[in-house]
Each structure stands twice: as structure tokens, then as C-alpha cells.
Design an enzyme around this catalytic site. Structure first.
Site, mmCIF file in Angstrom:
data_model
loop_
_atom_site.group_PDB
_atom_site.id
_atom_site.type_symbol
_atom_site.label_atom_id
_atom_site.label_comp_id
_atom_site.label_asym_id
_atom_site.label_seq_id
_atom_site.Cartn_x
_atom_site.Cartn_y
_atom_site.Cartn_z
ATOM 1 C CE1 TYR A 124 -3.043 -2.983 0.442
ATOM 2 C CE2 TYR A 124 -4.249 -1.929 2.320
ATOM 3 C CZ TYR A 124 -3.943 -2.392 1.224
ATOM 4 O OH TYR A 124 -5.395 -3.882 1.022
ATOM 5 C CG ASP A 230 -7.205 -3.812 4.888
ATOM 6 O OD1 ASP A 230 -8.360 -3.197 5.319
ATOM 7 O OD2 ASP A 230 -6.691 -2.813 3.321
#
Ligand code: NAD
Length: 337
Positions: A124, A230
């Protein structure tokens, strides 16, 4: 008084954040809210998803309480503002606790897992591009640094120690991603012996998912890189009753941001169906972070009473319930006495 930047967010955000603010104000906590905008709401109002005014407020308060923000899927729309805020304020530790609620029926009892997710690096990091003008080859770079790995793994062990937890499991993919995941795992192996009272375990991420849905009670604190954390935290949410229940803290050395794990839930927006518990519990985490422990305990007990009784709860927790977001918030205020 503690100054807090309040970002109500998109979709279900304003409705659940209004309940959370109502409850925090009723708890006696000394909070001075500074409302600011981000995401779609900011884009519509100011023409940018992250206005300067919002950053100026967080620069000052170093503390934000945030509703979910909508991010377009794929190449359209702006880059995730959530990721941008985590990177700008170096909020490297994302702590997401998932614990059974006695009143919420789920497949397993005694689930009590805390995900400690690295929040600024990995896949990310935002280093993505097309390699060809035709846009038929895309590349994404996963960045893992020794310094970034050390601070998150230290954070996980320290968290385990301070919160009387027994075990830290590193979930990784170092068998395939030998450099990025390998570095993360090497650092974990170096740090683990410094905490002899905490049991250390390692699991390859795919096997970890299988173990988690077969017997989640074998997990305690989990530490992993950004994307795995996540994904795993939505899995742990599902094990204890859904996304409506799971809060998250984003912690840096000199700033922090509290929010729910869930997103802006466009499928239920505007229907008074959203469960406010996750953001209220994020508020509890924020109050504890601020040292407002009495107010935090008062809210936590009231939320537990309402959720466990199962009457004044939103339909995600009790499909027979006709209670909405606002009525659930009112019931929590009443339960605080
Ligand atoms: P989501 O978390 O919004 O919703 C997933 C499912 O969970 C939906 O069925 C939704 O109705 C349900 N749900 C979520 N929160 C709930 C609540 N409080 N009460 C009851 N049910 C709830 O995930 P999504 O639909 O994949 O994403 C929607 C948008 O949110 C996307 O733009 C995504 O980028 C964004 N998002 C933002 C954050 C954040 O701001 N931290 C986190 C995740 C997703």
C-alpha cells in the site's frame, strides 16, 4: 480539554459519527471537537478530497476521530485519503481488536484477537504505475524497510506485554516473497527473543487464514505487513459478528487517528441501518489513549449492555430488530445512566 479533529466522512459516516459524538459528549469526557472534511464530502465542498484546512487542524491537534471515506475502485477517482493520512502523519501501527460479544451469536466462542498491522509501507506504499502507454502492463512495488519492520514488530510485542497477552504470531509470505516478506520475518525472529514471556509463533498467511476459520482461539496478537493486516482484520471481524463491531487505532509517535475498520457502506447509506458500535468503540480507544479512562469505561460498559441485550441493536446484529442507528445510540446514552 482535548482538541480533536472530527471528520465525519462519507456514506454511513455522518450518521454513525453523530451517534459516537453524542455518546462521547454525554460521557463527561473533555473533548473540544474541530470539524474538518476529507474524502468525497470534502471533494464536493472544497473541490479536493484532502483540503489544507483539514491538515492544518490535524497538524495542530495531532489527533483525529474519523468516519469512513469512500475511495473509487480501480484507476478512476482520487488516491485513498485514508492511506494518505496514515502516511503523512506516519501512523505506522494500526491496531484492530476483535473479541466475541456474549450477546452476539457466532460460530466460535472465546475469540480474542488483536491485529497489529504495519500501516505505511508494503503493497500500500502507493508505488503503482502502468509500464506501457496501452496500459496493458501494470506494476506495484511493495516496500518493506528494516526500520519500518522493527518499529511495528516492537510495537506488537510491547502491546502484548502491556496488555497481558500471551502470544504474538507473525503472518507472512516469506516462502514466496523472499526479500520483502523475508526481511519482515527476519526482523521478527530477531526481536522475539527480547520478550521471553511472550510466546512467539509464525504462520504463512494462507495457512493462517485456514487456521483462523477452523480454530481462531489459537491466535492472540498478530503482526503483519500492510495488506495482509487489512485482509485479516475483515476476517477477524467476520468471526465475532461483523464489521459493525470492530474499531481501529492508527498510532504514530506524535499523532493518532481513530476510526472503524469498516468502510462507507454505500449499500446501507441513508437507511438508518448502520451499526454505530465500531466507531463508538474507536472513540473508547481514543479516550483511553487520552487518559480519559473513566469516560471510556462508562461508554464501554453501556455499549456492552446494549449489544449483549440484543434489543436496541441494528439489524446486522439482530435481524428481527426494527431499531436503527439513532435509536441504538439513544439506548447507549440511556445505559450510561
Ligand atoms: P464496507 O466496509 O463499507 O462494507 C462491507 C459490508 O459491511 C457491506 O455490506 C456493509 O453494509 C457492511 N457494513 C459496513 N459497516 C457496517 C456497519 N457499521 N453496520 C452494518 N453493516 C456494515 O466495505 P466496501 O463496501 O468494500 O467499501 C465501501 C467504501 O468504503 C469503498 O469506497 C472503500 O474504499 C471504503 N473504505 C473505507 C475505509 C476507511 O475509511 N477506513 C475502510 C474500508 C473501506
Amino acid at each position: 480539554m482535548h482538541a480533536v479533529t472530527l471528520i465525519k466522512g462519507d456514506g454511513i459516516g455522518p450518521s454513525i459519527m453523530d451517534e459516537a459524538v453524542k455518546i462521547i459528549n454525554a460521557s463527561g469526557a473533555k473533548i473540544q471537537w474541530e470539524e474538518a472534511y476529507a474524502g468525497m464530502a470534502a471533494f464536493e465542498k472544497f473541490g479536493t478530497p484532502l483540503p489544507d484546512e483539514t491538515m492544518e487542524s490535524i497538524d495542530k491537534t495531532r489527533l483525529a476521530f474519523k468516519g469512513p471515506l469512500t475511495t473509487g475502485v480501480g484507476g478512476t477517482g482520487f488516491r485513498s485519503i485514508n492511506v494518505a493520512l496514515r502516511q503523512k502523519y506516519d501512523l505506522y501501527a494500526n491496531v484492530r481488536p476483535a473479541k466475541n460479544w456474549p450477546g452476539v451469536k457466532t460460530r466460535f466462542d472465546n475469540v480474542d484477537i488483536v491485529i497489529v498491522r504495519e500501516n505505511t509501507e508494503g503493497l500500500y506504499a502507493g508505488l503503482e504505475h502502468y509500464l506501457t502507454p496501452k496500459k496493458d502492463i501494470a506494476e506495484s512495488l511493495a516496500v518493506v524497510t528494516r526500520a519500518g519492520s522493527e518499529r511495528i514488530i516492537e510495537y506488537a510485542f510491547k502491546y502484548a506485554q502491556d496488555n497481558h497477552r500471551k502470544k504474538v504470531t507473525v503472518c507472512h509470505k516469506a516462502n514466496i516473497l523472499k526479500y520483502t516478506q523475508g526481511l519482515f520475518l527476519d526482523v521478527a525472529r530477531e526481536i522475539a527473543p527480547k520478550y521471553p514471556d511472550i510466546q512467539y509463533d509464525e504462520k504463512i498467511i494462507d495457512a493462517a487464514c485456514m487456521h483462523m476459520v477452523m480454530d481462531p482461539t489459537q491466535f492472540d496478537v498478530i503482526v503483519c505487513t500492510n495488506m495482509f493486516g487489512d485482509i485479516l482484520s475483515d476476517l477477524t471481524a467476520g468471526l465475532v459478528g461483523g464489521l459493525g463491531l470492530i474499531p481501529g487505532a492508527n498510532i504514530g509517535n506524535d499523532a493518532a487517528l481513530f476510526e472503524a475498520v469498516h468502510g462507507s457502506a454505500p449499500d446501507i447509506t441513508g437507511k438508518n441501518l448502520a451499526n454505530p458500535t465500531a466507531v463508538i468503540m474507536a472513540g473508547v480507544m481514543m479516550l483511553n489513549h487520552l487518559g480519559e479512562h473513566d469516560a471510556a469505561d462508562k461508554i464501554q460498559k453501556a455499549v456492552e449492555k446494549v449489544v449483549n441485550e440484543g434489543t436496541f441493536v441494528t439489524p446486522d446484529l439482530n435481524p428481527q430488530s426494527k431499531c436503527g442507528t439513532v435509536e441504538m445510540g439513544d439506548a447507549i446514552v440511556k445505559a450510561m445512566g
